[in-house]
Design an enzyme around this catalytic site. Structure first.
Site, PDB file in Angstrom:
ATOM      1  N   LYS A   1     -57.968 -11.887  -8.237  1.00 51.60           N
ATOM      2  CA  LYS A   1     -58.365 -10.910  -9.251  1.00 51.60           C
ATOM      3  C   LYS A   1     -57.110 -10.118  -9.584  1.00 51.60           C
ATOM      4  CE  LYS A   1     -61.142  -6.844 -10.270  1.00 51.60           C
ATOM      5  NZ  LYS A   1     -60.020  -5.958 -10.615  1.00 51.60           N
TER       6      LYS A   1
ATOM      7  N   GLY B   1     -54.690  -1.646  -1.620  1.00 53.60           N
ATOM      8  CA  GLY B   1     -55.067  -0.610  -2.589  1.00 53.60           C
ATOM      9  C   GLY B   1     -55.620   0.605  -1.881  1.00 53.60           C
TER      10      GLY B   1
ATOM     11  N   GLU C   1     -55.377  -3.643   3.256  1.00 53.27           N
ATOM     12  CA  GLU C   1     -54.306  -2.704   3.596  1.00 53.27           C
ATOM     13  C   GLU C   1     -54.517  -1.519   2.674  1.00 53.27           C
ATOM     14  OE1 GLU C   1     -50.093  -2.651   2.381  1.00 53.27           O
ATOM     15  OE2 GLU C   1     -51.186  -0.822   2.730  1.00 53.27           O
TER      16      GLU C   1
ATOM     17  N   CYS D   1     -46.754   1.855   0.115  1.00 57.23           N
ATOM     18  CA  CYS D   1     -47.691   2.077   1.223  1.00 57.23           C
ATOM     19  C   CYS D   1     -46.953   2.643   2.427  1.00 57.23           C
ATOM     20  CB  CYS D   1     -48.438   0.799   1.571  1.00 57.23           C
ATOM     21  SG  CYS D   1     -47.577  -0.690   1.156  1.00 57.23           S
TER      22      CYS D   1
HETATM   23  P1  NAP Z   1     -57.670   0.598  -6.197  1.00 56.25           P
HETATM   24  O1  NAP Z   1     -58.440   1.590  -6.966  1.00 56.25           O
HETATM   25  O2  NAP Z   1     -57.940   0.481  -4.764  1.00 56.25           O
HETATM   26  O3  NAP Z   1     -57.895  -0.835  -6.910  1.00 56.25           O
HETATM   27  C1  NAP Z   1     -57.367  -2.027  -6.364  1.00 56.25           C
HETATM   28  C2  NAP Z   1     -58.209  -3.207  -6.849  1.00 56.25           C
HETATM   29  O4  NAP Z   1     -59.522  -3.103  -6.338  1.00 56.25           O
HETATM   30  C3  NAP Z   1     -58.333  -3.288  -8.348  1.00 56.25           C
HETATM   31  O5  NAP Z   1     -58.399  -4.660  -8.706  1.00 56.25           O
HETATM   32  C4  NAP Z   1     -59.665  -2.640  -8.619  1.00 56.25           C
HETATM   33  O6  NAP Z   1     -60.146  -3.136  -9.833  1.00 56.25           O
HETATM   34  C5  NAP Z   1     -60.482  -3.062  -7.410  1.00 56.25           C
HETATM   35  N1  NAP Z   1     -61.509  -2.103  -7.014  1.00 56.25           N
HETATM   36  C6  NAP Z   1     -61.388  -0.752  -6.956  1.00 56.25           C
HETATM   37  N2  NAP Z   1     -62.526  -0.194  -6.489  1.00 56.25           N
HETATM   38  C7  NAP Z   1     -63.370  -1.225  -6.238  1.00 56.25           C
HETATM   39  C8  NAP Z   1     -64.704  -1.297  -5.755  1.00 56.25           C
HETATM   40  N3  NAP Z   1     -65.396  -0.195  -5.423  1.00 56.25           N
HETATM   41  N4  NAP Z   1     -65.277  -2.499  -5.643  1.00 56.25           N
HETATM   42  C9  NAP Z   1     -64.594  -3.626  -5.984  1.00 56.25           C
HETATM   43  N5  NAP Z   1     -63.338  -3.625  -6.453  1.00 56.25           N
HETATM   44  C10 NAP Z   1     -62.722  -2.436  -6.584  1.00 56.25           C
HETATM   45  O7  NAP Z   1     -56.125   0.814  -6.291  1.00 56.25           O
HETATM   46  P2  NAP Z   1     -55.155   1.163  -7.509  1.00 56.25           P
HETATM   47  O8  NAP Z   1     -55.844   0.945  -8.803  1.00 56.25           O
HETATM   48  O9  NAP Z   1     -53.956   0.406  -7.264  1.00 56.25           O
HETATM   49  O10 NAP Z   1     -54.762   2.681  -7.335  1.00 56.25           O
HETATM   50  C11 NAP Z   1     -55.665   3.694  -7.064  1.00 56.25           C
HETATM   51  C12 NAP Z   1     -55.280   4.380  -5.763  1.00 56.25           C
HETATM   52  O11 NAP Z   1     -55.163   3.401  -4.726  1.00 56.25           O
HETATM   53  C13 NAP Z   1     -53.935   5.066  -5.743  1.00 56.25           C
HETATM   54  O12 NAP Z   1     -53.966   6.330  -6.312  1.00 56.25           O
HETATM   55  C14 NAP Z   1     -53.638   5.095  -4.256  1.00 56.25           C
HETATM   56  O13 NAP Z   1     -54.288   6.192  -3.671  1.00 56.25           O
HETATM   57  C15 NAP Z   1     -54.238   3.843  -3.740  1.00 56.25           C
HETATM   58  N6  NAP Z   1     -53.249   2.772  -3.478  1.00 56.25           N
HETATM   59  C16 NAP Z   1     -52.744   2.681  -2.227  1.00 56.25           C
HETATM   60  C17 NAP Z   1     -51.825   1.692  -1.949  1.00 56.25           C
HETATM   61  C18 NAP Z   1     -51.265   1.542  -0.580  1.00 56.25           C
HETATM   62  O14 NAP Z   1     -50.441   0.685  -0.394  1.00 56.25           O
HETATM   63  N7  NAP Z   1     -51.672   2.319   0.398  1.00 56.25           N
HETATM   64  C19 NAP Z   1     -51.397   0.795  -2.919  1.00 56.25           C
HETATM   65  C20 NAP Z   1     -51.931   0.911  -4.208  1.00 56.25           C
HETATM   66  C21 NAP Z   1     -52.865   1.913  -4.453  1.00 56.25           C
HETATM   67  P3  NAP Z   1     -61.292  -2.425 -10.705  1.00 56.25           P
HETATM   68  O15 NAP Z   1     -60.885  -1.013 -10.868  1.00 56.25           O
HETATM   69  O16 NAP Z   1     -61.292  -3.257 -11.933  1.00 56.25           O
HETATM   70  O17 NAP Z   1     -62.562  -2.576  -9.911  1.00 56.25           O
END
Ligand code: NAP
Length: 504
Positions: free
Chosen positions: A177, A234, A258, A295
């Site tokens: 995805k 994420g 992760e 991360c």
């Molecule tokens: P995210 O919101 O976790 O999304 C990552 C992936 O998961 C996307 O494909 C998203 O697509 C999907 N997703 C999100 N919520 C979901 C759910 N409830 N059920 C199923 N799929 C889901 O991450 P992001 O968009 O990269 O960034 C948002 C936040 O994530 C950042 O502000 C940060 O806090 C965190 N982040 C942390 C790291 C790390 O390495 N620790 C790395 C990146 C991001 P859809 O939105 O289309 O569902």
């Protein structure tokens, strides 16, 4: 793109966004429909046996071919990734090199064959009281793997990134995805993999790329009965949602998520007294790298109260003041960073220690370091929630016992970093067991950002750093996430699989 066909998704259209301006970028992408998600997963299941049983040199050639194809895209890939992420050219070029390097490393891993981990116990027919049968164990591929591209690594942890490379190396078809923040980059890399599938004459279901902008598509993918494991990088919320989804299936599957880490930096007294300036510089460099969107970003620093700490605080503020604001990956990530740092600033007992230059555009973020004391930190567990971006909290501890108490409250981490000199070793020895219990990697006199992709690397750790502390998502042993052991008992040599027949 589904199984190598340039199919449009059947659901609503969406555009990529230029991260700097927020303007839509052509072309339109389409969210995959439930029927298309099903098609991709079914094809992966059909391809599984044929792919997993092919000889290892072909699998290695396939991985190298993907890397060659990615490189052959040339500057168009770099330009698109820069537009979609606002990451600078040097970073994207470095990430492309890392992505290709990872694919080549996994090709080597496949060729060496050690990941099959053969264990052979030959029969002991005379053993008393019971004879021992001939027992031979090796690792086999789990089956189709769902991979979620990460927003913060558009190449190295996305479509052909570490999760995909390690799953393909294990012999698992992959359904990706794409992260909705970089669909164009994802399509280009997806095409490179599809071309490699054709060049190596593998079944088309070995790889599929789906787009999704709603949680529904990710959850449908994880819920699909053909999927046998998940690789994700994420947020904690999304990772936990996917873990729940995987556990609610009729046949639960492992999710390697992760998620969240604040990567504590421990500043020992002698190191601070003797190297304050260079540590302050290194801390700030690590904090602002990639606009803090790693991360392994140092989200927290811990130190004992001392005059050297006062000096360090001043030097940190000075180093920070020169750092320009920079654009974050998406407006949503920028808003989350701003809201979370405002919430931290509003807590009583927390004050701003220093800040970088103010944001000049709406999508930029200013680097910030906050200061608090151990009592305030211990009283408010939410202070250790990850703030994704260039924001860090320095916690001053009045004595060694308090420092140890603070460490004991810290959640699972990807990394802990110790800045120390030889006189600090006794304190380090006392603290190390507590540190080891809560992290996957311990760094001496370095900084947490910058993860070497090699054979000994661990990029994992206890929750919430990951959902499974027994694994790593970076490095050669990441392949183990997508394998399981099988024991072959009393097999005739002619039926024994590779490499179990070669020993008698
Ligand atoms: P995210 O919101 O976790 O999304 C990552 C992936 O998961 C996307 O494909 C998203 O697509 C999907 N997703 C999100 N919520 C979901 C759910 N409830 N059920 C199923 N799929 C889901 O991450 P992001 O968009 O990269 O960034 C948002 C936040 O994530 C950042 O502000 C940060 O806090 C965190 N982040 C942390 C790291 C790390 O390495 N620790 C790395 C990146 C991001 P859809 O939105 O289309 O569902």
């Amino acid at each position: 793109m589904i199984n190598g066909l340039r199919l449009c998704g059947e659901e609503q259209a969406f555009s990529a966004m230029e991260a700097e301006s927020g303007n839509a970028l052509p072309p339109l992408f389409h969210e995959a429909s439930p029927a298309q998600i099903d098609q991709a997963c079914q094809c992966a299941a059909q391809a599984f046996n044929a792919y997993a049983q092919r000889d290892l040199p072909l699998r290695a050639r396939f991985l190298r071919q993907i890397g060659d194809n990615i490189l052959a895209i040339g500057d168009a890939l770099i330009d698109r990734a820069m537009q979609e992420t606002a990451l600078p050219r040097g970073r994207i070029e470095g990430e492309r090199a890392r992505t290709i390097g990872q694919l080549n490393m996994f090709a080597d891993v496949v060729e060496r064959g050690e990941f099959l981990a053969p264990i052979i116990e030959t029969a002991l027919p005379e053993r008393k009281p019971l004879p021992r049968p001939d027992l031979r164990q090796r690792q086999v591929a789990l089956g189709p793997v769902a991979v979620f591209g990460a927003s913060n690594f558009p190449l190295a942890f996305s479509v052909a990134g570490g999760d995909s490379a390690s799953a393909l190396a294990a012999g698992c078809p992959v359904v990706v995805k794409a992260h909705p923040a970089h669909p164009g980059t994802s399509e280009m890399v997806g095409q490179a993999i599809v071309d490699a599938v054709k060049q190596c004459q593998l079944p088309p279901g070995v790889f599929a790329l789906l787009h999704g902008t709603s949680h529904h598509s990710g959850q449908a993918l994880v819920s699909h009965p053909a999927i046998q494991a998940v690789g994700f990088t994420g947020s904690r919320n999304a990772g936990l949602a996917l873990v729940r989804c995987a556990q609610q299936r009729q046949r639960p599957i492992p999710v390697y998520a992760e998620m969240s880490s604040i990567n504590p930096l421990l500043l020992f007294p002698t190191a601070l007294a003797q190297r304050s300036a260079s540590i302050a510089q290194g801390y700030v460099d690590s904090l602002v790298l990639g606009t803090g969107q790693f991360c392994t970003n140092p989200g927290i620093a811990l130190a004992l109260d001392s005059p050297a700490l006062e000096n360090f605080c001043q030097l940190t503020a000075e180093a920070l003041a020169q750092r320009p604001a920079s654009t974050m990956l998406t407006p949503a990530i920028q808003r989350a960073c701003q809201q979370n740092s405002e919430a931290l600033a509003a807590l009583s007992g927390v004050r701003l220690l220093g800040a970088g230059q103010p944001a000049a555009t709406p999508h930029q973020t200013q680097a910030q370091v906050y200061l608090t004391d151990a009592d305030t930190f211990l009283a408010q567990p939410a202070m250790q929630n990850e703030i994704f971006g260039p924001v860090s909290l320095l916690v001053r501890c009045q004595d060694e016992a308090v420092l140890q108490s603070v460490i004991e409250t810290i959640e699972g981490q990807l990394t802990f970093t110790l800045q120390l000199n030889e006189p600090d070793y006794p304190l380090a020895r006392t603290l190390l067991p507590h540190i080891e219990a809560r992290t996957g990697r311990i760094i001496i006199n370095g900084y947490p950002t910058g993860v070497d992709v090699g054979y000994a690397m661990v990029h994992g750790g206890p929750f919430p750093a990951t959902s499974d502390a027994r694994s790593t998502s970076v490095g050669a042993t990441a392949i183990q996430r997508f394998l399981r052991p099988v024991c072959y008992q009393d097999f005739p040599t002619a039926l024994l699989p590779y490499p179990l027949a070669s020993h008698s």
